[in-house]
Design a protein around this motif. Structure first.
Motif, PDB file in Angstrom:
ATOM      1  N   ASP A   1      49.827 -28.788 -28.593  1.00  0.00           N
ATOM      2  CA  ASP A   1      48.756 -28.754 -29.599  1.00  0.00           C
ATOM      3  C   ASP A   1      49.322 -28.609 -31.005  1.00  0.00           C
ATOM      4  OD1 ASP A   1      46.858 -28.942 -27.585  1.00  0.00           O
ATOM      5  OD2 ASP A   1      46.383 -26.795 -27.604  1.00  0.00           O
ATOM      6  N   ALA A   2      50.351 -27.798 -31.137  1.00  0.00           N
ATOM      7  CA  ALA A   2      50.974 -27.597 -32.449  1.00  0.00           C
ATOM      8  C   ALA A   2      51.576 -28.902 -32.956  1.00  0.00           C
ATOM      9  CB  ALA A   2      52.033 -26.509 -32.364  1.00  0.00           C
ATOM     10  N   VAL A   3      52.346 -29.559 -32.100  1.00  0.00           N
ATOM     11  CA  VAL A   3      52.961 -30.831 -32.496  1.00  0.00           C
ATOM     12  C   VAL A   3      51.880 -31.871 -32.785  1.00  0.00           C
ATOM     13  CG1 VAL A   3      54.424 -32.745 -31.717  1.00  0.00           C
ATOM     14  CG2 VAL A   3      55.107 -30.375 -31.264  1.00  0.00           C
TER      15      VAL A   3
ATOM     16  N   SER B   1      48.893 -31.465 -33.908  1.00  0.00           N
ATOM     17  CA  SER B   1      48.185 -31.224 -35.164  1.00  0.00           C
ATOM     18  C   SER B   1      49.063 -31.522 -36.375  1.00  0.00           C
ATOM     19  CB  SER B   1      47.667 -29.783 -35.232  1.00  0.00           C
ATOM     20  OG  SER B   1      48.697 -28.896 -35.539  1.00  0.00           O
ATOM     21  N   ILE B   2      50.354 -31.389 -36.220  1.00  0.00           N
ATOM     22  CA  ILE B   2      51.282 -31.606 -37.328  1.00  0.00           C
ATOM     23  C   ILE B   2      51.721 -33.064 -37.403  1.00  0.00           C
ATOM     24  CG2 ILE B   2      53.602 -31.051 -38.191  1.00  0.00           C
ATOM     25  CD1 ILE B   2      53.147 -28.253 -36.859  1.00  0.00           C
ATOM     26  N   GLN B   3      52.018 -33.638 -36.249  1.00  0.00           N
ATOM     27  CA  GLN B   3      52.520 -35.004 -36.200  1.00  0.00           C
ATOM     28  C   GLN B   3      51.872 -35.742 -35.028  1.00  0.00           C
ATOM     29  OE1 GLN B   3      56.800 -35.153 -36.120  1.00  0.00           O
ATOM     30  NE2 GLN B   3      56.794 -36.798 -37.624  1.00  0.00           N
ATOM     31  N   PRO B   4      50.628 -36.186 -35.206  1.00  0.00           N
ATOM     32  CA  PRO B   4      49.884 -36.826 -34.114  1.00  0.00           C
ATOM     33  C   PRO B   4      50.597 -38.036 -33.511  1.00  0.00           C
ATOM     34  CG  PRO B   4      48.472 -36.496 -36.034  1.00  0.00           C
ATOM     35  CD  PRO B   4      49.859 -36.112 -36.426  1.00  0.00           C
ATOM     36  N   GLU B   5      51.329 -38.774 -34.341  1.00  0.00           N
ATOM     37  CA  GLU B   5      52.027 -39.962 -33.833  1.00  0.00           C
ATOM     38  C   GLU B   5      53.087 -39.578 -32.801  1.00  0.00           C
ATOM     39  OE1 GLU B   5      52.569 -39.054 -37.267  1.00  0.00           O
ATOM     40  OE2 GLU B   5      50.606 -39.836 -37.762  1.00  0.00           O
ATOM     41  N   LEU B   6      53.796 -38.508 -33.054  1.00  0.00           N
ATOM     42  CA  LEU B   6      54.818 -38.042 -32.121  1.00  0.00           C
ATOM     43  C   LEU B   6      54.180 -37.596 -30.809  1.00  0.00           C
ATOM     44  CD1 LEU B   6      57.735 -37.328 -31.409  1.00  0.00           C
ATOM     45  CD2 LEU B   6      57.381 -35.128 -32.548  1.00  0.00           C
ATOM     46  N   ALA B   7      53.086 -36.863 -30.902  1.00  0.00           N
ATOM     47  CA  ALA B   7      52.397 -36.413 -29.693  1.00  0.00           C
ATOM     48  C   ALA B   7      51.893 -37.605 -28.884  1.00  0.00           C
ATOM     49  CB  ALA B   7      51.242 -35.493 -30.064  1.00  0.00           C
ATOM     50  N   SER B   8      51.340 -38.574 -29.569  1.00  0.00           N
ATOM     51  CA  SER B   8      50.833 -39.769 -28.883  1.00  0.00           C
ATOM     52  C   SER B   8      51.966 -40.542 -28.213  1.00  0.00           C
ATOM     53  CB  SER B   8      50.108 -40.663 -29.888  1.00  0.00           C
ATOM     54  OG  SER B   8      49.644 -41.826 -29.270  1.00  0.00           O
ATOM     55  N   ALA B   9      53.072 -40.712 -28.915  1.00  0.00           N
ATOM     56  CA  ALA B   9      54.227 -41.407 -28.345  1.00  0.00           C
ATOM     57  C   ALA B   9      54.782 -40.654 -27.147  1.00  0.00           C
ATOM     58  CB  ALA B   9      55.308 -41.582 -29.410  1.00  0.00           C
ATOM     59  N   THR B  10      54.777 -39.337 -27.212  1.00  0.00           N
ATOM     60  CA  THR B  10      55.250 -38.523 -26.097  1.00  0.00           C
ATOM     61  C   THR B  10      54.386 -38.734 -24.864  1.00  0.00           C
ATOM     62  OG1 THR B  10      56.117 -36.869 -27.615  1.00  0.00           O
ATOM     63  CG2 THR B  10      55.754 -36.169 -25.348  1.00  0.00           C
ATOM     64  N   LEU B  11      53.074 -38.764 -25.062  1.00  0.00           N
ATOM     65  CA  LEU B  11      52.166 -38.999 -23.934  1.00  0.00           C
ATOM     66  C   LEU B  11      52.357 -40.391 -23.355  1.00  0.00           C
ATOM     67  CD1 LEU B  11      48.828 -37.358 -25.103  1.00  0.00           C
ATOM     68  CD2 LEU B  11      50.398 -36.557 -23.329  1.00  0.00           C
TER      69      LEU B  11
ATOM     70  N   GLY C   1      50.522 -21.699 -41.769  1.00  0.00           N
ATOM     71  CA  GLY C   1      50.136 -22.686 -40.768  1.00  0.00           C
ATOM     72  C   GLY C   1      49.014 -22.150 -39.901  1.00  0.00           C
ATOM     73  N   LYS C   2      49.068 -22.518 -38.637  1.00  0.00           N
ATOM     74  CA  LYS C   2      48.032 -22.131 -37.684  1.00  0.00           C
ATOM     75  C   LYS C   2      48.660 -21.505 -36.447  1.00  0.00           C
ATOM     76  CE  LYS C   2      45.003 -25.962 -38.929  1.00  0.00           C
ATOM     77  NZ  LYS C   2      44.341 -27.180 -38.432  1.00  0.00           N
ATOM     78  N   VAL C   3      47.817 -20.865 -35.661  1.00  0.00           N
ATOM     79  CA  VAL C   3      48.214 -20.391 -34.343  1.00  0.00           C
ATOM     80  C   VAL C   3      47.618 -21.389 -33.351  1.00  0.00           C
ATOM     81  CG1 VAL C   3      48.082 -18.535 -32.648  1.00  0.00           C
ATOM     82  CG2 VAL C   3      48.217 -17.982 -35.086  1.00  0.00           C
ATOM     83  N   HIS C   4      48.486 -21.985 -32.520  1.00  0.00           N
ATOM     84  CA  HIS C   4      48.076 -23.031 -31.587  1.00  0.00           C
ATOM     85  C   HIS C   4      48.146 -22.507 -30.159  1.00  0.00           C
ATOM     86  CE1 HIS C   4      48.329 -26.055 -34.791  1.00  0.00           C
ATOM     87  NE2 HIS C   4      49.369 -25.351 -35.201  1.00  0.00           N
ATOM     88  N   LEU C   5      47.232 -22.974 -29.343  1.00  0.00           N
ATOM     89  CA  LEU C   5      47.198 -22.544 -27.950  1.00  0.00           C
ATOM     90  C   LEU C   5      48.464 -22.973 -27.205  1.00  0.00           C
ATOM     91  CD1 LEU C   5      45.571 -21.129 -25.762  1.00  0.00           C
ATOM     92  CD2 LEU C   5      44.457 -23.310 -25.272  1.00  0.00           C
ATOM     93  N   THR C   6      48.902 -24.210 -27.423  1.00  0.00           N
ATOM     94  CA  THR C   6      50.097 -24.713 -26.741  1.00  0.00           C
ATOM     95  C   THR C   6      51.058 -25.330 -27.752  1.00  0.00           C
ATOM     96  OG1 THR C   6      49.275 -26.964 -26.387  1.00  0.00           O
ATOM     97  CG2 THR C   6      48.726 -25.312 -24.696  1.00  0.00           C
ATOM     98  N   GLN C   7      52.290 -25.517 -27.343  1.00  0.00           N
ATOM     99  CA  GLN C   7      53.280 -26.171 -28.186  1.00  0.00           C
ATOM    100  C   GLN C   7      52.873 -27.620 -28.443  1.00  0.00           C
ATOM    101  OE1 GLN C   7      55.557 -24.785 -29.833  1.00  0.00           O
ATOM    102  NE2 GLN C   7      57.004 -26.349 -30.403  1.00  0.00           N
TER     103      GLN C   7
END
Length: 123
Positions: free
Chosen positions: A94-96, A98-108, A86-92
């Protein structure tokens, strides 16, 4: 992770990750959140390498997030980062994202709709 990675806890972490993934075969990404990891020794690095290989063999990618500078320096001096699936991400987040943009968007969206600024102060 809320502790440095070193010999006494390295195998425990390896087993914990392996057991969690084995219990949920649908998992395709594992994010190891590392803000509490201040140091990493050779044993822990070997365990991370083993986890990465085992996950890779199962079609699962290992990601790291919030890795502190001294730990990142240690990882850079090894071959671990070249083999990391995988990758090294600056924040948790950012990790989510990059892996699941829909979840990150819904969280915001959820955060914004529940904030005091979106609903106004209650009195």
């Amino acid at each position: 992770m809320d502790a440095s990675l070193y010999f006494p806890n390295a195998r425990f972490i390896e087993e914990l990750i392996n057991d969690a993934v084995a219990a949920n075969p649908a998992v395709r990404h594992v994010i190891l959140e590392c803000p509490g990891v201040n140091t990493i020794d050779a044993s822990a690095l070997e365990s991370l390498e083993a986890v990465n290989r085992r996950l890779k063999d199962g079609g699962v990618m290992l990601h790291l997030s919030e890795v502190k500078g001294p730990v990142m320096d240690r990882l850079k001096r090894s071959h671990f980062l070249q083999e990391l699936t995988g990758k090294v991400h600056l924040t948790q987040f950012d990790a989510v994202a990059s892996i699941q943009p829909e979840l990150a968007s819904a969280t915001l969206k959820d955060r914004d709709s529940n904030s005091i600024w979106a609903t106004g102060p209650s009195m």
